[in-house]
Design a protein around this motif. Structure first.
Motif, PDB file in Angstrom:
ATOM      1  N   ASP A  75       0.766  -1.359   0.044  1.00  0.00           N
ATOM      2  CA  ASP A  75      -0.029  -0.005  -0.024  1.00  0.00           C
ATOM      3  C   ASP A  75       0.773   1.125  -0.118  1.00  0.00           C
ATOM      4  O   ASP A  75       1.827   1.554   0.979  1.00  0.00           O
ATOM      5  CB  ASP A  75      -1.003  -0.012   1.281  1.00  0.00           C
ATOM      6  CG  ASP A  75      -1.885   1.050   1.240  1.00  0.00           C
ATOM      7  OD1 ASP A  75      -2.847   1.120   0.290  1.00  0.00           O
ATOM      8  OD2 ASP A  75      -1.845   1.917   2.386  1.00  0.00           O
ATOM      9  N   THR A 162      -5.689  -2.163   3.707  1.00  0.00           N
ATOM     10  CA  THR A 162      -5.833  -1.046   4.611  1.00  0.00           C
ATOM     11  C   THR A 162      -5.470  -1.487   5.881  1.00  0.00           C
ATOM     12  O   THR A 162      -5.327  -0.639   6.831  1.00  0.00           O
ATOM     13  CB  THR A 162      -7.478  -0.969   4.565  1.00  0.00           C
ATOM     14  OG1 THR A 162      -8.152  -0.661   3.313  1.00  0.00           O
ATOM     15  CG2 THR A 162      -8.266  -0.087   5.614  1.00  0.00           C
ATOM     16  N   ASN A 227     -13.198   4.905   8.282  1.00  0.00           N
ATOM     17  CA  ASN A 227     -13.121   4.477   6.995  1.00  0.00           C
ATOM     18  C   ASN A 227     -14.416   4.753   6.295  1.00  0.00           C
ATOM     19  O   ASN A 227     -14.656   4.324   5.088  1.00  0.00           O
ATOM     20  CB  ASN A 227     -13.049   2.928   6.573  1.00  0.00           C
ATOM     21  CG  ASN A 227     -14.222   2.373   7.321  1.00  0.00           C
ATOM     22  OD1 ASN A 227     -14.905   2.750   8.160  1.00  0.00           O
ATOM     23  ND2 ASN A 227     -14.169   0.855   7.139  1.00  0.00           N
ATOM     24  N   THR A 260      -9.977  11.434  -4.212  1.00  0.00           N
ATOM     25  CA  THR A 260      -8.438  11.125  -4.281  1.00  0.00           C
ATOM     26  C   THR A 260      -7.957  11.087  -2.722  1.00  0.00           C
ATOM     27  O   THR A 260      -7.297  10.299  -2.494  1.00  0.00           O
ATOM     28  CB  THR A 260      -7.769  12.063  -5.160  1.00  0.00           C
ATOM     29  OG1 THR A 260      -8.421  11.996  -6.344  1.00  0.00           O
ATOM     30  CG2 THR A 260      -6.217  11.974  -4.981  1.00  0.00           C
ATOM     31  N   LYS A 263      -9.105   8.160  -0.841  1.00  0.00           N
ATOM     32  CA  LYS A 263      -8.541   6.948  -1.228  1.00  0.00           C
ATOM     33  C   LYS A 263      -7.170   6.868  -0.653  1.00  0.00           C
ATOM     34  O   LYS A 263      -6.579   5.679  -0.057  1.00  0.00           O
ATOM     35  CB  LYS A 263      -8.555   6.875  -2.584  1.00  0.00           C
ATOM     36  CG  LYS A 263      -9.817   6.435  -3.363  1.00  0.00           C
ATOM     37  CD  LYS A 263      -9.549   6.263  -4.981  1.00  0.00           C
ATOM     38  CE  LYS A 263     -11.025   6.111  -5.484  1.00  0.00           C
ATOM     39  NZ  LYS A 263     -10.948   5.742  -6.946  1.00  0.00           N
ATOM     40  N   GLN A 264      -6.513   7.993  -0.456  1.00  0.00           N
ATOM     41  CA  GLN A 264      -5.172   8.094   0.060  1.00  0.00           C
ATOM     42  C   GLN A 264      -5.278   7.663   1.709  1.00  0.00           C
ATOM     43  O   GLN A 264      -4.263   7.185   2.295  1.00  0.00           O
ATOM     44  CB  GLN A 264      -4.748   9.415  -0.051  1.00  0.00           C
ATOM     45  CG  GLN A 264      -4.287   9.874  -1.290  1.00  0.00           C
ATOM     46  CD  GLN A 264      -3.912  11.203  -1.436  1.00  0.00           C
ATOM     47  OE1 GLN A 264      -4.032  11.922  -0.641  1.00  0.00           O
ATOM     48  NE2 GLN A 264      -3.170  11.379  -2.783  1.00  0.00           N
ATOM     49  N   HIS A 266      -7.704   5.557   3.173  1.00  0.00           N
ATOM     50  CA  HIS A 266      -8.430   4.568   3.017  1.00  0.00           C
ATOM     51  C   HIS A 266      -9.894   4.603   3.780  1.00  0.00           C
ATOM     52  O   HIS A 266     -10.317   3.840   4.397  1.00  0.00           O
ATOM     53  CB  HIS A 266      -7.758   3.410   3.772  1.00  0.00           C
ATOM     54  CG  HIS A 266      -6.507   2.955   3.323  1.00  0.00           C
ATOM     55  ND1 HIS A 266      -6.732   1.613   2.592  1.00  0.00           N
ATOM     56  CD2 HIS A 266      -5.370   3.127   3.090  1.00  0.00           C
ATOM     57  CE1 HIS A 266      -5.685   1.415   1.845  1.00  0.00           C
ATOM     58  NE2 HIS A 266      -4.703   2.543   2.161  1.00  0.00           N
ATOM     59  N   GLU A 268     -13.786   5.329   2.475  1.00  0.00           N
ATOM     60  CA  GLU A 268     -14.854   5.099   1.620  1.00  0.00           C
ATOM     61  C   GLU A 268     -15.628   6.452   1.162  1.00  0.00           C
ATOM     62  O   GLU A 268     -16.449   6.952   2.456  1.00  0.00           O
ATOM     63  CB  GLU A 268     -15.706   4.013   1.630  1.00  0.00           C
ATOM     64  CG  GLU A 268     -16.743   3.695   0.737  1.00  0.00           C
ATOM     65  CD  GLU A 268     -16.151   3.295  -0.485  1.00  0.00           C
ATOM     66  OE1 GLU A 268     -16.688   3.487  -1.586  1.00  0.00           O
ATOM     67  OE2 GLU A 268     -14.989   2.452  -0.422  1.00  0.00           O
ATOM     68  N   GLY A 301     -14.717   8.907  -9.931  1.00  0.00           N
ATOM     69  CA  GLY A 301     -13.975   8.045  -8.997  1.00  0.00           C
ATOM     70  C   GLY A 301     -14.954   7.446  -7.748  1.00  0.00           C
ATOM     71  O   GLY A 301     -14.831   6.700  -6.897  1.00  0.00           O
ATOM     72  N   ARG A 303     -17.561   5.520  -5.813  1.00  0.00           N
ATOM     73  CA  ARG A 303     -17.973   3.889  -5.800  1.00  0.00           C
ATOM     74  C   ARG A 303     -18.929   3.675  -4.912  1.00  0.00           C
ATOM     75  O   ARG A 303     -19.582   2.699  -4.917  1.00  0.00           O
ATOM     76  CB  ARG A 303     -16.872   3.045  -5.736  1.00  0.00           C
ATOM     77  CG  ARG A 303     -15.819   3.365  -6.918  1.00  0.00           C
ATOM     78  CD  ARG A 303     -16.406   3.020  -8.324  1.00  0.00           C
ATOM     79  NE  ARG A 303     -15.535   2.757  -9.571  1.00  0.00           N
ATOM     80  CZ  ARG A 303     -15.293   3.822 -10.124  1.00  0.00           C
ATOM     81  NH1 ARG A 303     -16.077   4.859 -10.152  1.00  0.00           N
ATOM     82  NH2 ARG A 303     -14.290   4.015 -11.149  1.00  0.00           N
TER      83      ARG A 303
END
Length: 818
Positions: A75, A162, A227, A260, A263-264, A266, A268, A301, A303
């Motif tokens: 990671d 993660t 998260n 972005t 995601k860096q 971890h 959601e 991006g 989801r």
């Protein structure tokens, strides 16, 4: 959610640890386990509290050169985090080494579990550590020590990338200094999250957070192992009122940057849309607008998606919906389910990698079913996650029993929307205390996660969010006070002492009635001495000192706290509490002068107190502190009586807020058609009662709560108490489900009568009348000074009493050293 309608004591955390790793700790024990032995090593505090920590008793010095061993899929954010930690520790040379190479640095750090790093399993084995494969999803092992060949090693191995990232967050907290050198204790941490989803929902009304606020929040969530972040600001027009309209290009770019950043860390990022106020549920044009908006977010991006249906009328607006759904037993539930299921089928299921859809139903704060909930639960696709706030919109507590009842009626996986520390319903209040009254077993009762709805004040919210993250990771080990203390230290840095003073006077919330943690007990001690003849000087000194520190704290925060956002958000509160500190000092000094019978000094301090109160009242954007206001009011009444005013007029006392104009004085007006009405359900420790303004012989207490149309608005669990001084209380009766109380009291002496809340409830509180039948007792004889009518502070004097004290009275002592 719409809430209008619906000093310093730095406690270092000592983790007792073994000198060997031979002692077995159950790998999947529910509470955190920390091994113990006669020899102890101090380990820096870790938040969230790990599930298991063992220590070899020593530490590893960080050299100037360190090797970092990674694999092809390790990671990258975890690598970056570890390298930043090493640089902070003074490492000058960091050598990146592939997992198929032999590391030769004085200290080597393996990053990544076996799925990311082929050599990390061997590194763990060299340190005598096993059990990674037994850990739950996103668990990790962090092991540091010296292997059999004398090589110093640190291994960060997650069951997932993660998990490895979380190991890096723990490593950051283990870094410590010893004699000017950076070290890491020799430990084995085996850790994993108990709750699957842990995060926040920007779901409040009012000004949304800024883009920079959100970026800083996401970094904070990563550090605290949270998260999930749900983007759902009520007053973002494109989220709710103008949901059909596409976001402007600049806003799309901002959301892309958030994706972005998430995601860096971890985290959601869940993109939410709230179409319920205007959508035609069966209309193809509206549905295509929803699909188009979701697709625009997918393209940058996103989801994870949510469609929210909270805080809307349960009516169908368009003729097409009425035609299609009016034959259903619950047309609104049927219409909503139709839209949710169609979006799930046509968007979520057709986009590979899309996560489960999340929704909030219109009835979201229930533990008993409604016709709407019953039909909604039956029709909505079972894969869709339902958000639920608890048994109330802002519940004082959420129990395992509440969760069981909610699961039984909603029949879907439940994600708690926790309305703490949100303050959009109380924009003049800060909630800077910790999370309270969330059952540690919720994850075992059908709750898959919890998202906190924070305050409009993004930076100030972090103090409470820190404790929420602690709870969600390891509920069994969660201690609100310990977690809050660490939050203050981490957030406050060099200004932690001043921050604690400020925060503990903005501590109470609908979850907990505690307020002014240091000053309130000192006020109680002061009144005990003042009324009961104790040494007033000894009681006044620490209270005056505490008020002085309160007055100084805002200035220290402005100059020393490295957080401009917090200072800007709390500016009005800081100003107000400076004046509270000033007013508190003046009130104590007024009463001290009164005890000395020094009318001139008492008058001067009273004038200064009233001036400070004028400044306090002028700051309307920050709510008054009830502890201080009650103290000032009583101090002025004591002074009034001393100056000859009638002392027979009672005053209402309460820690609860007021709904509309139903103020506390209405429960003392003798009119059963008027009443006090709280503006929320009471928290444990909240009180309602009467200050009789003098000590009297009480014979009966009658309290009438609830009213027609609101029969359940009363204190369901409480205790009836009386007190002479307002600090020491005597129980008269336990109260369980008693809306009307009639308690005979055998001529007991009391000045204060109250009901104190002892358990959580969902209903608000109405008090039609709080009647105390009492008899005045003969006044304590007036103390007459020989000579002048005032005495200097250092001057002794002789008391002359006109007559002896009456039997049963409390004789007030006069201290010549005051």
């Amino acid at each position: 959610m719409n809430f209008i309608t619906s000093v310093r004591q730095r406690t270092r955390w000592l983790l007792t640890v073994t000198l060997t790793l031979a002692l077995a700790i159950p790998m999947l024990a529910s509470p955190s386990s920390v091994s113990a032995s006669a020899s102890q090593t101090e380990v820096p505090p870790i938040s969230p509290v790990p599930q298991s920590l063992q220590s070899a008793g020593g530490s590893i010095a960080i050299p100037s050169e360190v090797g970092v061993v990674t694999g092809a899929t390790t990671d990258e954010p975890a690598i970056q985090a570890v390298e930043a930690i090493l640089q902070q520790a003074g490492v000058q040379t960091i050598k990146r080494i592939q997992d198929n190479e032999i590391p030769t640095a004085p200290l080597n750090v393996w990053i990544g579990g076996p799925t990311e790093n082929q050599s990390s399993a061997a590194a763990l084995q060299a340190l005598g550590v096993t059990g990674l494969n037994d850990l739950p999803q996103d668990g990790y092992i962090l092991a540091s020590g010296t292997d059999a060949q004398g090589k110093k090693e640190i291994v960060l191995a997650g069951t997932t990338p993660t998990g490895t990232f979380y190991a890096a967050q723990t490593l950051r907290q283990l870094l410590m200094s010893e004699s000017g050198h950076k070290q890491i204790p020799a430990v084995t941490v085996k850790d994993w999250p108990k709750m699957t989803w842990r995060g926040s929902i920007e779901g409040f009304y009012g000004d949304p957070w800024s883009h920079q606020d959100r970026l800083r929040q996401l970094d904070f969530y990563g550090e605290q192992k949270m998260n999930m972040y749900i983007y759902a600001p009520k007053d973002d027009p494109y989220h709710r009122d103008q949901w059909r309209d596409p976001y402007p290009a600049d806003k799309v770019n901002e959301i892309k940057e958030l994706v972005t950043k998430a995601k860096q860390n971890h985290v959601e990022l869940v993109f939410a849309i709230s179409p319920g106020n205007t959508v035609c549920f069966s209309d193809d044009v509206d549905f295509q607008a929803l699909m188009k908006k979701a697709q625009a977010m997918w393209d940058i991006g996103v989801r994870s998606y949510a469609i929210f249906l909270d805080d809307i009328n349960k009516t169908l607006r368009c003729n097409a919906d009425k035609t299609k759904f009016n034959s259903d037993t619950n047309p609104v539930a049927a219409a909503q389910a139709f839209l949710l299921n169609r979006f799930k089928t046509e968007f979520i299921d057709t986009h590979a990698g899309a996560h489960r859809l999340i929704t909030v139903p219109t009835d979201y704060a229930n533990i008993t079913t409604t016709a709407y909930i019953s039909r909604f639960a039956a029709l909505v696709d079972p894969s869709i996650i339902v958000q639920w706030t608890g048994a109330a919109v802002v519940p004082a507590g959420i129990s395992a029993s509440d969760a069981d009842k909610a699961n039984a009626i909603y029949k879907h996986d439940l994600l708690i929307w926790d309305n703490f520390p949100v303050n959009d319903y109380a924009r003049d209040k800060l909630y800077l205390g910790p999370l309270y009254n969330r059952d540690p077993g919720l994850a075992d009762h059908g709750i898959i996660g919890l998202t906190s709805n924070p305050m409009n004040e993004a930076e100030a919210s972090k103090i409470s969010l820190f404790t929420i993250a602690d709870y969600l990771w390891n509920p069994q080990a969660y201690n609100p006070e310990t977690s809050w203390q660490l939050s203050i230290q981490r957030f406050g840095g060099a200004a932690a002492d001043a921050l604690q003073i400020f925060a503990e006077n903005n501590y109470s919330s609908p979850l907990n009635a505690k307020e002014s943690l240091t000053i309130q007990p000192l006020i109680g001690n002061f009144w005990t001495a003042f009324v009961g003849g104790g040494n007033v000087t000894n009681a006044a000194m620490p209270l005056t000192d505490a008020f002085a520190k309160l007055q100084q704290a805002p200035g220290i925060l402005r100059s020393q706290l490295n957080n401009a956002g917090f200072i800007e958000e709390t500016a009005e509160y800081l100003n107000k509490y400076e004046w509270y500190g000033k007013a508190g000092k003046e009130a104590v000094q007024m009463l001290q002068a009164q005890k000395r019978n020094n009318k001139q000094q008492a008058a001067e301090h009273r004038s200064a107190l009233l001036d400070a109160k004028t400044h306090i009242q002028a700051i309307t954007k920050a709510k008054s502190n009830q502890v201080f206001e009650d103290f000032f009011a009583r101090a002025i009444r004591e002074n009034d009586v001393w100056l000859g005013s009638d002392s027979s007029v009672p005053f209402p006392i309460t820690t609860m807020g007021t709904y509309q104009n139903n103020t506390p004085d209405r429960m003392l007006d003798g009119n059963l058609n008027t009443y006090f009405w709280s503006n929320n359900s009471p928290a444990i420790g909240d009180v309602i009662g009467v200050d009789l303004n003098e000590i009297r012989k009480v014979s009966n207490i009658q309290v009438l709560m609830g009213k027609s149309g609101s029969l359940s608005d009363f204190i369901h669990h409480g205790v009836l108490e009386i007190s002479v001084d307002g600090a020491n209380w005597t129980k008269i009766a336990n109260l369980e489900e008693q809306p009307e109380i009639n308690a005979a009291v055998d001529q007991q002496l009391a000045r204060f009568v109250r009901i104190r809340v002892t358990d959580t409830q969902t209903f608000w509180v109405i008090v039609r009348e709080f009647k105390v039948t009492s008899q005045r007792i003969p006044k304590e004889p007036t103390a007459v000074l020989s000579g002048d009518d005032f005495v200097q502070a250092n001057q002794s004097f002789t008391l002359q009493r006109r007559q002896p004290c009456y039997t049963g009275c409390i004789c007030r002592g006069y201290d010549p050293d005051l």
